[in-house]
Design an enzyme around this catalytic site. Sequence first.
Site, PDB file in Angstrom:
ATOM      1  N   ASN A 129       0.881  -1.165   0.000  1.00  0.00           N
ATOM      2  CA  ASN A 129       0.000   0.000   0.000  1.00  0.00           C
ATOM      3  C   ASN A 129       0.920   1.216   0.000  1.00  0.00           C
ATOM      4  O   ASN A 129       1.530   1.529   1.004  1.00  0.00           O
ATOM      5  CB  ASN A 129      -0.892  -0.019   1.254  1.00  0.00           C
ATOM      6  CG  ASN A 129      -1.703   1.262   1.397  1.00  0.00           C
ATOM      7  OD1 ASN A 129      -1.743   2.094   0.472  1.00  0.00           O
ATOM      8  ND2 ASN A 129      -2.365   1.428   2.532  1.00  0.00           N
ATOM      9  N   TRP A 130       1.011   1.839  -1.155  1.00  0.00           N
ATOM     10  CA  TRP A 130       1.960   2.954  -1.300  1.00  0.00           C
ATOM     11  C   TRP A 130       1.485   4.230  -0.613  1.00  0.00           C
ATOM     12  O   TRP A 130       2.252   5.170  -0.460  1.00  0.00           O
ATOM     13  CB  TRP A 130       2.211   3.235  -2.788  1.00  0.00           C
ATOM     14  CG  TRP A 130       3.003   2.181  -3.500  1.00  0.00           C
ATOM     15  CD1 TRP A 130       3.306   0.931  -3.051  1.00  0.00           C
ATOM     16  CD2 TRP A 130       3.604   2.300  -4.794  1.00  0.00           C
ATOM     17  NE1 TRP A 130       4.061   0.253  -3.984  1.00  0.00           N
ATOM     18  CE2 TRP A 130       4.256   1.078  -5.069  1.00  0.00           C
ATOM     19  CE3 TRP A 130       3.649   3.308  -5.761  1.00  0.00           C
ATOM     20  CZ2 TRP A 130       4.950   0.836  -6.254  1.00  0.00           C
ATOM     21  CZ3 TRP A 130       4.335   3.084  -6.952  1.00  0.00           C
ATOM     22  CH2 TRP A 130       4.980   1.852  -7.188  1.00  0.00           C
TER      23      TRP A 130
ATOM     24  N   HIS B 293      -9.398   1.241   4.582  1.00  0.00           N
ATOM     25  CA  HIS B 293      -8.134   1.415   5.306  1.00  0.00           C
ATOM     26  C   HIS B 293      -8.358   2.343   6.509  1.00  0.00           C
ATOM     27  O   HIS B 293      -9.133   3.293   6.419  1.00  0.00           O
ATOM     28  CB  HIS B 293      -7.054   1.994   4.382  1.00  0.00           C
ATOM     29  CG  HIS B 293      -5.701   1.914   5.004  1.00  0.00           C
ATOM     30  ND1 HIS B 293      -5.264   2.854   5.901  1.00  0.00           N
ATOM     31  CD2 HIS B 293      -4.715   0.978   4.908  1.00  0.00           C
ATOM     32  CE1 HIS B 293      -4.050   2.499   6.324  1.00  0.00           C
ATOM     33  NE2 HIS B 293      -3.697   1.365   5.736  1.00  0.00           N
TER      34      HIS B 293
ATOM     35  N   GLU C 172      -5.465  -5.025  10.223  1.00  0.00           N
ATOM     36  CA  GLU C 172      -4.466  -3.982  10.474  1.00  0.00           C
ATOM     37  C   GLU C 172      -4.784  -3.268  11.784  1.00  0.00           C
ATOM     38  O   GLU C 172      -5.585  -2.318  11.793  1.00  0.00           O
ATOM     39  CB  GLU C 172      -4.470  -2.959   9.329  1.00  0.00           C
ATOM     40  CG  GLU C 172      -4.071  -3.535   7.993  1.00  0.00           C
ATOM     41  CD  GLU C 172      -3.388  -2.509   7.106  1.00  0.00           C
ATOM     42  OE1 GLU C 172      -2.350  -2.840   6.530  1.00  0.00           O
ATOM     43  OE2 GLU C 172      -3.877  -1.358   7.010  1.00  0.00           O
TER      44      GLU C 172
ATOM     45  N   GLY D 218       2.962  -1.181   4.184  1.00  0.00           N
ATOM     46  CA  GLY D 218       3.089   0.244   3.881  1.00  0.00           C
ATOM     47  C   GLY D 218       4.535   0.609   3.595  1.00  0.00           C
ATOM     48  O   GLY D 218       5.062   0.401   2.503  1.00  0.00           O
ATOM     49  N   GLY D 219       5.206   1.125   4.610  1.00  0.00           N
ATOM     50  CA  GLY D 219       6.571   1.643   4.465  1.00  0.00           C
ATOM     51  C   GLY D 219       7.531   0.710   3.742  1.00  0.00           C
ATOM     52  O   GLY D 219       8.266   1.136   2.839  1.00  0.00           O
TER      53      GLY D 219
HETATM   54  P1  13P Z   1       3.101   0.259   7.581  1.00  0.00           P
HETATM   55  O1  13P Z   1       3.598  -1.057   7.023  1.00  0.00           O
HETATM   56  O2  13P Z   1       3.856   1.432   7.118  1.00  0.00           O
HETATM   57  O3  13P Z   1       2.944   0.175   9.076  1.00  0.00           O
HETATM   58  O4  13P Z   1       1.615   0.457   7.006  1.00  0.00           O
HETATM   59  C1  13P Z   1       0.731  -0.593   7.090  1.00  0.00           C
HETATM   60  C2  13P Z   1      -0.475  -0.245   6.316  1.00  0.00           C
HETATM   61  O5  13P Z   1      -1.222   0.645   6.668  1.00  0.00           O
HETATM   62  C3  13P Z   1      -0.732  -0.982   5.081  1.00  0.00           C
HETATM   63  O6  13P Z   1      -1.985  -0.724   4.590  1.00  0.00           O
END
Ligand code: 13P
Length: 257
Positions: free
Chosen positions: A13-14, A101, A173, A240-241
């Site tokens: 998820n960018w 999300h 999440e 995410g990151g």
């Molecule tokens: P991070 O991996 O940056 O914690 O983000 C997770 C996320 O929200 C994926 O949708």
Amino acid sequence: MKKETRKAVIAGNWKMNKTPAEATELITAILQANEGADNSGCTVVACVPYVDIDAAVKAAKGTFLKIGAENCHWEKSGAYTGEISADMLVACGVEYVIIGHSERRQYFGETDLTVNRRVKAALEAGLKVILCVGELLEQREQGITSEIISMQVKIDLAGVTAEQMENVIIAYEPVWAIGTGKNATADEADEVCGGIRATLAQLYGPALAEATTIQYGGSMNAKNCAELLGKVNVDGGLIGGAALKAPDFTTIISAAR
Ligand code: 13P
């Protein structure tokens, strides 16, 4: 059905990162890092900002990498300034869409009712949905995580048929783990993902619950992915990151394979 027979899905998820030129660059790097790998055991998706879709679809064409979006509206068209319909995404070559999300819920007023409308519209348009659910830190501390998650799953999937569920992935999440560097432990993730499976069994029966891919998301990275993905109820990750760095994303894909 056992974990081994469920398809692992690793999705990036960018969020609000990368210009179209940078998207091409990152996808090219991900493809290069995965050259020669056997991807039969794992579906890999990059969910990108709307403006990057065209570049991403072109860069990933003919490869194992699927392209997703980060949201879509529930109406097909109309006076909804700033929104994008599911049909528009399909027309651009998008196959997956993230819905619900926690950042949409937290900052943009999304509720389970609007999430449900978006889920149904996306499925009707032929998209595969990654539905996000998760508890706040206060809710975990109050000991109501399982109730909160079960309620989200029930409302978000209201009116979704068993047949449509083939195109639904659920991502657990925990809100307190997103972007904080503080992931849920593998046991905590497994417990909640198992609870989601139990809710799906109530709604659709045990066979469908066992067949559904359930991801964990929240500070998943190259270091903790193997332990999280090794859990019986964790079938993949929403990242995410770490999805913005080709080597880290590749390590996570390899762990899922
Ligand atoms: P991070 O991996 O940056 O914690 O983000 C997770 C996320 O929200 C994926 O949708």
